[in-house]
Design a protein around this motif. Structure first.
Motif, mmCIF file in Angstrom:
data_model
loop_
_atom_site.group_PDB
_atom_site.id
_atom_site.type_symbol
_atom_site.label_atom_id
_atom_site.label_comp_id
_atom_site.label_asym_id
_atom_site.label_seq_id
_atom_site.Cartn_x
_atom_site.Cartn_y
_atom_site.Cartn_z
ATOM 1 N N THR A 1 0.888 -1.121 0.062
ATOM 2 C CA THR A 1 -0.029 -0.079 -0.138
ATOM 3 C C THR A 1 0.992 1.222 -0.180
ATOM 4 O O THR A 1 0.421 2.451 -0.588
ATOM 5 C CB THR A 1 -0.798 -0.103 1.215
ATOM 6 N N ILE B 1 -7.307 4.673 -2.864
ATOM 7 C CA ILE B 1 -6.664 3.175 -2.924
ATOM 8 C C ILE B 1 -7.757 1.957 -2.312
ATOM 9 O O ILE B 1 -7.963 2.285 -1.195
ATOM 10 C CB ILE B 1 -5.294 3.071 -2.084
ATOM 11 N N PHE C 1 -9.108 -1.855 -1.433
ATOM 12 C CA PHE C 1 -8.537 -3.102 -0.894
ATOM 13 C C PHE C 1 -9.488 -4.029 -1.370
ATOM 14 O O PHE C 1 -10.667 -4.290 -1.170
ATOM 15 C CB PHE C 1 -8.478 -3.307 0.468
ATOM 16 N N TYR D 1 -3.068 -2.651 5.358
ATOM 17 C CA TYR D 1 -3.317 -1.646 4.277
ATOM 18 C C TYR D 1 -3.848 -0.348 4.785
ATOM 19 O O TYR D 1 -3.593 0.661 4.491
ATOM 20 C CB TYR D 1 -4.417 -2.266 3.404
ATOM 21 N N MET E 1 -4.895 -2.663 -3.576
ATOM 22 C CA MET E 1 -4.230 -3.624 -2.928
ATOM 23 C C MET E 1 -4.897 -4.771 -2.894
ATOM 24 O O MET E 1 -6.201 -4.745 -2.226
ATOM 25 C CB MET E 1 -3.663 -3.009 -1.491
#
Length: 356
Positions: free
Chosen positions: A176, A187, A189, A206, A250
């Motif tokens: 991350t 971002i 996950f 993360y 991620m």
């Protein structure tokens, strides 16, 4: 023909495994020159057919020391890598490895009855890889007195059962942070799963990386899922069709990451031009994919070898140094990550790429 035995034969095992009779015999004997993938197929065929190896020439010799390595499936490079490490470590100790399958998630996973039946076969210990364990199974292992070691168990109630894995929290934080350093702020996950310890650790890593950089984790960008390619494909498709998709993601593992890339691509969102993707594992497909996958490498062969050595030490009466053993991870940067496109680094939190 009268009097002909109905027991499955080695020839039938070889035919089911798609190899020669000589290769099947060597695989069942644990000979190191047989490829890992072939050994897996032969052992799986033997288990499926109910074949029992009874070499007459060795009947008078002492019984070989054996451990059971049971997997939730053999359809991934992950399984072959862990098995290769375990078999190499066992061979150095002159111990055979019998390969088997654990009950699936739909079948309830590994429970006390399954464990008791395997322990009754006289194995020195049992190695469980990516298996779902029933709650309270540690009480059964203590009662049976047969050591059990898990690699990446899909469970949370492990109690005193020894587990071997990688530094999941640190690895996910590293992946991350790589995306943050490239300039990404929005971002996501892929693979939030509250049932698996390693999944919880990766999600926590993360979140920690975001928070340390002053980025508030956006719950609408936390996508639930498992470790399957199809999960990633569905998430990639959903992200690509969102009015405001994240610029980076991620992922719980490489299989999910590769699924995200393909799902997004088919819906018009290309990697890394519009979506940077980081995986976790560093399996061979990460090298072959287009673009090649940036990922967090975990030492799978070392994990398998360490798990086998720990199991054998426990079988010899030694207490494990720890019930939670984690090996270091590292970041491998390839071509699936890049700085965000102009004007797309962040944006207001929220949006319609919801994970629910």
């Amino acid at each position: 023909m009268a009097g002909r035995s109905t027991r499955p034969t080695l020839e039938e095992v070889a035919e089911a495994a798609g190899c020669s009779l000589a290769t099947a015999s060597k695989a069942l004997a644990g000979r190191p020159e047989v490829a890992v993938a072939t050994r897996v197929r032969v052992h799986a065929a033997a288990v499926e057919l109910g074949y029992e190896r009874r070499p007459r020439a060795l009947a008078a010799q002492p019984k070989r020391r054996t451990i059971l390595a049971a997997f939730d499936g053999f359809g991934s490079v992950y399984s072959a890598s862990v098995l290769e490490g375990a078999m190499a470590a066992a061979a150095k100790a002159d111990v055979e490895v019998v390969v088997g399958l654990t009950p699936t998630v739909e079948e309830g996973g590994v429970d006390a009855a399954w464990l008791e039946r395997r322990a009754a076969t006289g194995v020195l210990g049992i190695l469980l890889v990516t298996a779902l364990l029933a709650d309270g199974l540690h009480e059964t292992t203590e009662r049976l007195g047969v050591p059990v070691v898990c690699v990446d168990a899909k469970s949370r109630d492990l109690g005193s059962i020894v587990t071997v894995g990688s530094a999941s929290w640190a690895g996910a934080a590293l992946g991350t942070q790589h995306l943050i350093d490239l300039g990404h702020e929005r971002i996501a996950f892929a693979g939030v799963n509250k049932d698996f310890d390693f999944a919880l650790e990766r999600y926590a890593g993360y979140r920690s990386a975001l928070e340390r950089s002053g980025i508030e984790p956006d719950p609408t960008l936390a996508f639930p899922g498992d470790t399957e390619y199809s999960t990633g494909f569905a998430i990639g498709t959903r992200i690509a069709r969102s009015p405001r998709p994240p610029t980076a993601i991620m992922c719980l593992c490489d299989a999910v990451a590769l699924g995200v890339i393909e799902g997004a691509r088919r819906s018009g969102l290309r990697t890394p031009e519009r979506l940077s993707v980081v995986g976790f594992d560093d399996l061979q497909p990460a090298h072959w994919s287009s673009p090649a996958l940036t990922t967090v490498r975990q030492p799978l062969r070392r994990m398998g070898a360490l798990a086998a050595r720990t199991l054998l030490r426990m079988a010899d009466g030694h207490e494990p140094d720890s019930t939670r053993i984690q090996l270091a991870t590292s970041l491998v940067v390839r071509s699936s990550t890049a700085p965000p496109a102009d004007g797309e680094a962040g944006g207001e939190p929220g949006g319609d790429a919801t994970a629910g």
